[in-house]
Design an enzyme around this catalytic site. Structure first.
Site, short mmCIF file in Angstrom:
data_model
loop_
_atom_site.label_atom_id
_atom_site.label_comp_id
_atom_site.label_asym_id
_atom_site.label_seq_id
_atom_site.Cartn_x
_atom_site.Cartn_y
_atom_site.Cartn_z
N ASN A 1 -8.56 7.29 -6.32
CA ASN A 1 -9.05 6.38 -6.77
C ASN A 1 -10.51 6.08 -6.29
OD1 ASN A 1 -9.77 3.61 -7.42
ND2 ASN A 1 -8.48 2.76 -6.11
N LYS B 1 -12.86 4.28 -6.96
CA LYS B 1 -13.49 2.79 -7.06
C LYS B 1 -14.64 2.90 -7.77
CE LYS B 1 -10.42 1.89 -3.29
NZ LYS B 1 -9.98 0.98 -2.03
N HIS C 1 -4.44 -3.47 -8.61
CA HIS C 1 -4.90 -2.72 -7.18
C HIS C 1 -5.40 -4.10 -6.34
CE1 HIS C 1 -7.72 -1.47 -4.16
NE2 HIS C 1 -7.00 -0.18 -4.40
N GLU D 1 -7.79 -5.01 -4.76
CA GLU D 1 -9.10 -5.52 -4.87
C GLU D 1 -9.41 -6.18 -6.08
OE1 GLU D 1 -11.13 -1.47 -4.32
OE2 GLU D 1 -10.25 -1.67 -2.32
N GLU E 1 0.52 -0.31 -1.31
CA GLU E 1 -0.63 -0.12 -0.52
C GLU E 1 -1.02 -1.52 0.26
OE1 GLU E 1 -3.71 2.59 -2.90
OE2 GLU E 1 -3.96 0.54 -3.38
N GLY F 1 -8.80 1.18 3.07
CA GLY F 1 -10.52 1.40 3.43
C GLY F 1 -10.73 1.09 5.12
N SER G 1 -5.93 4.37 3.57
CA SER G 1 -6.32 5.28 4.63
C SER G 1 -5.51 6.63 4.90
CB SER G 1 -6.47 4.46 6.04
OG SER G 1 -7.40 3.58 5.90
#
Ligand code: PGA
Length: 250
Positions: free
Chosen positions: A9, A11, A95, A97, A167, A173, A212
């Site tokens: 991904n 991003k 996702h 985000e 996730e 991250g 991560s």
């Protein structure tokens, strides 16, 4: 047997030059990856470049989001048909985000999942709890609710040969990875929740871990019985790092 799947991904990262370099690197090392399916998910504007470079290779590609609408007056949106036009096989939906920064709720994510599938794309459904939710002991409740939005809309058949990415938001991250035991526990829960409705869907469902994941923790994570691969953010932006994870999965 579920084929391991490793999806990058990207991003909102990259430039024409860096995308070209990254794709060159991944193509160069793909032969040593073994049995894992490898996917990259660039920003929309680089799909043309990805298609040009990856057509005819063993690497598949997808997008990071899609519209629920087919076409028309929806400024700034990108339709499933357009993703197909650029050779996408996969699309990430829900996702964290997008859920947290763009207000995507379970109902909208479920509709995106349904539209993607109806159009012949394979949606990668992201689920996962925040740190606060984990600490208050509601991880299964949260993940269950995120899954049920899709199951209630589409039926459990929607997860036949499907892909879910677990996730944990606190691991994305941050450099803090869920331990293999913590991840396996939630993956097993996800599979058992599906198995309660359909054993064949549960057996076919690939459940990726994301948050991560790196070359040095991938093997142990993917070694767990219900972890079928990874959704990789930061480490998918360097060909060597990404390929090392793909080799660990393969
Ligand atoms: P990360 O991101 O690997 O950088 O933690 C994973 C993701 O958000 O999909």
């Amino acid at each position: 047997m579920r084929q391991p799947l490793v999806a990058g991904n990207w991003k909102m990262n990259g430039s024409r030059a860096s995308v070209r370099e990254l794709l060159d690197g991944i193509k160069h090392g793909i032969a040593e990856v073994g049995g894992a399916e490898v996917v990259v998910c660039p920003p929309f504007v680089y799909l043309q470049e990805v298609q040009d470079q990856l057509a005819g290779t063993a690497i598949a590609w997808g997008a990071q989001n899609l519209s629920t609408e087919g076409s028309g007056a929806f400024t700034g949106e990108v339709a499933a048909s357009m993703l197909l036009d650029f050779g996408c096989k996969y699309v990430i939906v829900g996702h964290s985000e997008r859920r947290s920064y763009y207000g995507e709720d379970d109902a909208l994510v479920a509709r995106k999942y349904a539209v993607a599938r109806a159009m012949g794309l394979v949606p990668i459904l992201c689920v996962g709890e925040t740190l606060e939710e984990r600490e208050t002991g509601v991880t299964e409740e949260v993940v269950g609710r995120q899954m049920d939005a899709v199951i209630d809309l589409e039926g459990v058949e929607a997860l036949q040969d499907g892909v879910i990415a677990y996730e944990p938001v606190w691991a994305i991250g941050t450099g803090v990875t869920a331990s293999p035991e913590q991840a396996q526990e939630v993956h097993a829960y996800i599979r058992s929740r599906v198995a309660g409705k359909s054993t064949s869907a549960a057996e076919s469902l690939r459940i990726l871990y994301g948050g991560s994941m790196k070359a040095d923790n991938a093997r142990e994570l993917i070694g767990k019985p219900d972890i079928d691969g990874g959704l990789i953010g930061g480490a998918s932006l360097k060909a060597d790092d990404f390929l090392a994870i793909c080799r660990a999965a393969g």
